[in-house]
Motif scaffolding. Structure first.
Motif, PDB file in Angstrom:
ATOM      1  N   ASP A   1      63.563  13.865 -27.505  1.00 52.13           N
ATOM      2  CA  ASP A   1      61.961  13.792 -27.764  1.00 52.13           C
ATOM      3  C   ASP A   1      61.744  13.451 -26.878  1.00 52.13           C
ATOM      4  OD1 ASP A   1      60.670  14.064 -29.357  1.00 52.13           O
ATOM      5  OD2 ASP A   1      59.387  12.773 -28.643  1.00 52.13           O
ATOM      6  N   GLY A   2      60.873  14.813 -25.540  1.00 53.46           N
ATOM      7  CA  GLY A   2      60.410  14.059 -23.886  1.00 53.46           C
ATOM      8  C   GLY A   2      61.575  14.198 -23.205  1.00 53.46           C
ATOM      9  N   GLU A   3      60.965  13.909 -22.045  1.00 57.75           N
ATOM     10  CA  GLU A   3      62.170  13.819 -21.008  1.00 57.75           C
ATOM     11  C   GLU A   3      62.109  12.223 -20.973  1.00 57.75           C
ATOM     12  OE1 GLU A   3      62.293  16.443 -19.155  1.00 57.75           O
ATOM     13  OE2 GLU A   3      61.681  17.291 -20.119  1.00 57.75           O
ATOM     14  N   GLN A   4      62.399  11.239 -21.345  1.00 53.66           N
ATOM     15  CA  GLN A   4      62.381  10.319 -20.585  1.00 53.66           C
ATOM     16  C   GLN A   4      62.858   9.440 -22.446  1.00 53.66           C
ATOM     17  OE1 GLN A   4      59.707   8.770 -16.852  1.00 53.66           O
ATOM     18  NE2 GLN A   4      59.642   7.469 -19.060  1.00 53.66           N
ATOM     19  N   TYR A   5      64.028   8.904 -22.120  1.00 55.43           N
ATOM     20  CA  TYR A   5      64.921   8.083 -23.299  1.00 55.43           C
ATOM     21  C   TYR A   5      65.311   5.898 -22.041  1.00 55.43           C
ATOM     22  CZ  TYR A   5      69.549   9.643 -21.052  1.00 55.43           C
ATOM     23  OH  TYR A   5      70.220  10.509 -20.734  1.00 55.43           O
ATOM     24  N   THR A   6      66.027   5.424 -23.170  1.00 54.46           N
ATOM     25  CA  THR A   6      66.189   4.221 -22.333  1.00 54.46           C
ATOM     26  C   THR A   6      67.904   3.650 -23.110  1.00 54.46           C
ATOM     27  OG1 THR A   6      66.069   1.949 -21.784  1.00 54.46           O
ATOM     28  CG2 THR A   6      65.431   2.999 -24.383  1.00 54.46           C
ATOM     29  N   GLU A   7      68.273   3.285 -22.449  1.00 46.07           N
ATOM     30  CA  GLU A   7      70.187   2.370 -22.573  1.00 46.07           C
ATOM     31  C   GLU A   7      69.410   1.317 -22.748  1.00 46.07           C
ATOM     32  OE1 GLU A   7      73.925   2.346 -20.377  1.00 46.07           O
ATOM     33  OE2 GLU A   7      72.601   2.693 -19.680  1.00 46.07           O
ATOM     34  N   VAL A   8      70.273   0.294 -24.189  1.00 47.38           N
ATOM     35  CA  VAL A   8      69.674  -0.908 -24.092  1.00 47.38           C
ATOM     36  C   VAL A   8      71.276  -1.587 -23.683  1.00 47.38           C
ATOM     37  CG1 VAL A   8      69.246  -3.097 -26.163  1.00 47.38           C
ATOM     38  CG2 VAL A   8      68.380  -0.989 -26.100  1.00 47.38           C
ATOM     39  N   GLU A   9      71.103  -2.559 -22.563  1.00 46.91           N
ATOM     40  CA  GLU A   9      72.312  -2.838 -22.392  1.00 46.91           C
ATOM     41  C   GLU A   9      71.490  -4.732 -22.340  1.00 46.91           C
ATOM     42  OE1 GLU A   9      73.934  -0.150 -18.666  1.00 46.91           O
ATOM     43  OE2 GLU A   9      71.863  -0.788 -18.645  1.00 46.91           O
ATOM     44  N   SER A  10      72.845  -5.320 -22.127  1.00 45.01           N
ATOM     45  CA  SER A  10      72.198  -7.081 -22.480  1.00 45.01           C
ATOM     46  C   SER A  10      72.410  -7.108 -21.327  1.00 45.01           C
ATOM     47  CB  SER A  10      73.978  -7.362 -23.145  1.00 45.01           C
ATOM     48  OG  SER A  10      74.598  -6.980 -22.424  1.00 45.01           O
ATOM     49  N   GLY A  11      73.288  -7.012 -20.112  1.00 44.23           N
ATOM     50  CA  GLY A  11      73.243  -7.344 -18.732  1.00 44.23           C
ATOM     51  C   GLY A  11      70.979  -7.267 -17.819  1.00 44.23           C
ATOM     52  N   TYR A  12      70.582  -5.978 -18.655  1.00 41.40           N
ATOM     53  CA  TYR A  12      68.960  -5.520 -18.257  1.00 41.40           C
ATOM     54  C   TYR A  12      68.632  -5.544 -19.143  1.00 41.40           C
ATOM     55  CZ  TYR A  12      72.180  -3.177 -14.359  1.00 41.40           C
ATOM     56  OH  TYR A  12      73.521  -3.414 -13.193  1.00 41.40           O
ATOM     57  N   ALA A  13      68.219  -4.997 -19.390  1.00 43.25           N
ATOM     58  CA  ALA A  13      66.631  -5.617 -21.037  1.00 43.25           C
ATOM     59  C   ALA A  13      67.298  -5.969 -21.761  1.00 43.25           C
ATOM     60  CB  ALA A  13      66.621  -3.836 -21.242  1.00 43.25           C
ATOM     61  N   GLY A  14      68.044  -6.417 -22.192  1.00 43.77           N
ATOM     62  CA  GLY A  14      68.879  -7.232 -22.924  1.00 43.77           C
ATOM     63  C   GLY A  14      68.509  -6.875 -24.411  1.00 43.77           C
ATOM     64  N   SER A  15      67.291  -7.299 -24.733  1.00 38.58           N
ATOM     65  CA  SER A  15      66.548  -6.363 -26.349  1.00 38.58           C
ATOM     66  C   SER A  15      65.235  -6.188 -25.810  1.00 38.58           C
ATOM     67  CB  SER A  15      66.736  -7.818 -27.608  1.00 38.58           C
ATOM     68  OG  SER A  15      65.575  -8.027 -27.377  1.00 38.58           O
ATOM     69  N   ILE A  16      65.358  -4.984 -26.707  1.00 37.61           N
ATOM     70  CA  ILE A  16      63.477  -4.666 -26.363  1.00 37.61           C
ATOM     71  C   ILE A  16      63.056  -4.839 -27.821  1.00 37.61           C
ATOM     72  CG2 ILE A  16      64.202  -2.701 -24.607  1.00 37.61           C
ATOM     73  CD1 ILE A  16      64.105  -0.520 -26.473  1.00 37.61           C
ATOM     74  N   SER A  17      61.252  -4.993 -27.896  1.00 41.47           N
ATOM     75  CA  SER A  17      60.185  -5.169 -28.953  1.00 41.47           C
ATOM     76  C   SER A  17      59.112  -4.566 -28.696  1.00 41.47           C
ATOM     77  CB  SER A  17      61.026  -6.982 -29.094  1.00 41.47           C
ATOM     78  OG  SER A  17      60.347  -7.721 -28.065  1.00 41.47           O
ATOM     79  N   GLN A  18      58.973  -4.656 -30.105  1.00 43.24           N
ATOM     80  CA  GLN A  18      57.274  -4.225 -30.412  1.00 43.24           C
ATOM     81  C   GLN A  18      56.884  -4.576 -31.348  1.00 43.24           C
ATOM     82  OE1 GLN A  18      54.490  -0.190 -31.050  1.00 43.24           O
ATOM     83  NE2 GLN A  18      56.316  -0.115 -29.406  1.00 43.24           N
TER      84      GLN A  18
END
Length: 230
Positions: free
Chosen positions: A96-113
């Motif tokens: 959907d749209g142009e961007q998306y994300t990768e949930v990696e434990s070594g970088y973002a770890g976890s993402i929350s809202q």
């Protein structure tokens, strides 16, 4: 033998006005139901903001990405960096749209809202997930876990993505909120290897109209009709 009855003009006009009123109120109720069920409560669920210029190449001509300390608007990360990916025509594209994300434990770890909710209200939660084709013996798992208010709620995994195409799958769930706020948290399902997590896009959460809500709107319709009759 046949009979015909001619109603007084005043009575006919009153009936027509009431029928027209009921039609307009029925339309208003339909629009209200649609608004209740279609308003996405997730902020920036497709990770389009901020608009990031992802110019780093993976070296294989598959995707564009960038990692930095900026989180997507509306979201919080537990790790040090956010991984942004941009759609690459002919290769990996966002769902959907142009961007998306990768949930990696070594970088973002976890993402929350954290989202404001009504206790006892049902909600429909959906998101798009794509498996990461770059797996190996040291990183055999690209699963994604979803937590609601800290409790494990869903686990998704896949293996259909290729280096030429991401195989996006939409997952949908219905849950009942237990408090005035609900935290959504997506976490890399395999934390033993810091890289190559699952891909996430198009997160939505909408309220599911309850019978009580329909009843309140119905009472409003009856009340307006009675008021009109007076």
């Amino acid at each position: 033998m046949s009979f015909s009855v001619t109603l007084p003009t005043v009575l006919v006009n009153n009936l027509r006005r009431r029928l027209n009123l009921m039609k307009h109120l029925a339309l208003a109720m339909t629009l209200a139901f649609s608004a209740i069920s279609s308003a996405n409560l997730v902020v920036n669920g497709s990770f389009e903001s901020p608009d990031v210029v992802a110019t780093s190449d993976d070296g294989l001509g598959t995707y564009w990405y960038v990692r930095n300390g900026t989180s997507a608007d509306g979201w919080t990360r537990s790790g040090s960096q956010w991984t942004w990916l941009d759609s690459r025509p002919g290769k990996w594209m966002a769902s959907d749209g142009e961007q998306y994300t990768e949930v990696e434990s070594g970088y973002a770890g976890s993402i929350s809202q954290t989202i404001a909710t009504w206790a006892g209200q049902s909600y429909r939660l959906t998101f798009d997930y794509a498996a990461n084709p770059y797996l190996s013996s040291t990183n055999p798992d690209d699963s994604l876990r979803l937590y609601l208010n800290g409790s494990a709620f869903a686990y998704v995994d896949g293996s259909d993505s290729t280096t030429d195409d991401l195989d996006w799958t939409t997952y949908a769930y219905v849950f009942t909120a237990s408090s005035t706020s609900t935290e959504l948290r997506f976490q890399d399902g395999y934390t033993n290897f810091p890289y190559h997590g699952g891909f996430l896009d198009n997160v939505t959460m909408v309220a599911v109209p309850e019978p009580a809500t329909l009843g309140v709107l119905g009472l409003g319709l009856v009340s307006l009709i009675r008021r009109r009759r007076k």
